[in-house]
Motif scaffolding. Structure first.
Motif, PDB file in Angstrom:
ATOM      1  N   ASP A   1      -8.854   4.095  -0.669  1.00  0.00           N
ATOM      2  CA  ASP A   1      -9.678   2.141  -1.190  1.00  0.00           C
ATOM      3  C   ASP A   1      -9.520   1.898  -2.536  1.00  0.00           C
ATOM      4  O   ASP A   1      -9.266   0.832  -2.722  1.00  0.00           O
TER       5      ASP A   1
ATOM      6  N   TYR B   1      -6.222   0.130  -2.026  1.00  0.00           N
ATOM      7  CA  TYR B   1      -6.324  -1.239  -1.712  1.00  0.00           C
ATOM      8  C   TYR B   1      -7.372  -2.234  -3.670  1.00  0.00           C
ATOM      9  O   TYR B   1      -6.891  -3.045  -3.227  1.00  0.00           O
TER      10      TYR B   1
ATOM     11  N   ARG C   1      -9.158  -1.363   5.668  1.00  0.00           N
ATOM     12  CA  ARG C   1      -9.409  -1.432   4.807  1.00  0.00           C
ATOM     13  C   ARG C   1      -9.863  -1.047   4.432  1.00  0.00           C
ATOM     14  O   ARG C   1     -11.203  -1.342   3.747  1.00  0.00           O
TER      15      ARG C   1
ATOM     16  N   ARG D   1      -6.013  -5.250  -4.464  1.00  0.00           N
ATOM     17  CA  ARG D   1      -6.325  -6.594  -4.087  1.00  0.00           C
ATOM     18  C   ARG D   1      -6.186  -7.373  -5.387  1.00  0.00           C
ATOM     19  O   ARG D   1      -6.961  -8.493  -5.167  1.00  0.00           O
TER      20      ARG D   1
ATOM     21  N   VAL E   1       0.699  -1.000   0.203  1.00  0.00           N
ATOM     22  CA  VAL E   1       0.090  -0.026   0.186  1.00  0.00           C
ATOM     23  C   VAL E   1       0.680   1.099   0.058  1.00  0.00           C
ATOM     24  O   VAL E   1       0.710   1.936  -0.341  1.00  0.00           O
TER      25      VAL E   1
END
Length: 149
Positions: free
Chosen positions: A133, A136, A91, A140, A55
């Protein structure tokens, strides 16, 4: 990325996932911007990056992509780590805005609010969205694709 089980990635994997070069990764590590896990072995040392490190790396890549200098990117990342403790590992949707008062003025991170963005623009301030976000979700997706392959 799993919330319950921390995974670690090699330098090459971290660079590919975060979207930076191996040289950038080395420089950021040597500069103390992103601090990976380093273990000494008989034959040398092993360097591994955690999901939190990914991150941080992706955030630095983002800063550079929107035109921040390395120094400003480091400063903003440091502010995120200090002022918003846990934000880079959380998260939950996190949206902030970076506001720079003037060319030589102070800069700050504030919680995202459309009215704050419009007001800052109206005052001629430099405004950059910081949507962790989105970072993330991108990470992901990349990590999950890599794991399945």
């Amino acid at each position: 990325m799993s919330v319950t089980e921390e995974r670690f990635f090699t330098t090459k994997q971290a660079a590919q996932i975060a979207g930076c070069t191996l040289r950038q990764l080395q420089y950021w590590r040597e500069s103390g911007v992103v601090v990976p896990v380093i273990t000494e072995t008989v034959t040398g040392r092993s360097i591994y990056y955690s999901e939190g490190n990914l991150v941080e790396l992706a955030t630095m890549v983002y800063w550079l992509s929107v035109g921040f200098t390395f120094e400003v990117g480091c400063k903003v990342l440091k502010t995120l780590k200090e002022k918003y403790l846990g934000l880079l590992s959380n998260r939950e949707p996190n949206r902030l805005i970076f506001v720079k008062e003037s060319q030589a003025g102070d800069s700050k991170l504030v919680e995202f609010d459309v009215e704050k963005v419009v007001a800052a623009w109206a005052e001629g301030k430099f405004v950059v969205p910081v949507w962790l976000d989105v970072i993330y979700a991108r990470l992901r997706e990349i990590v999950n694709l890599r794991v399945r392959v």
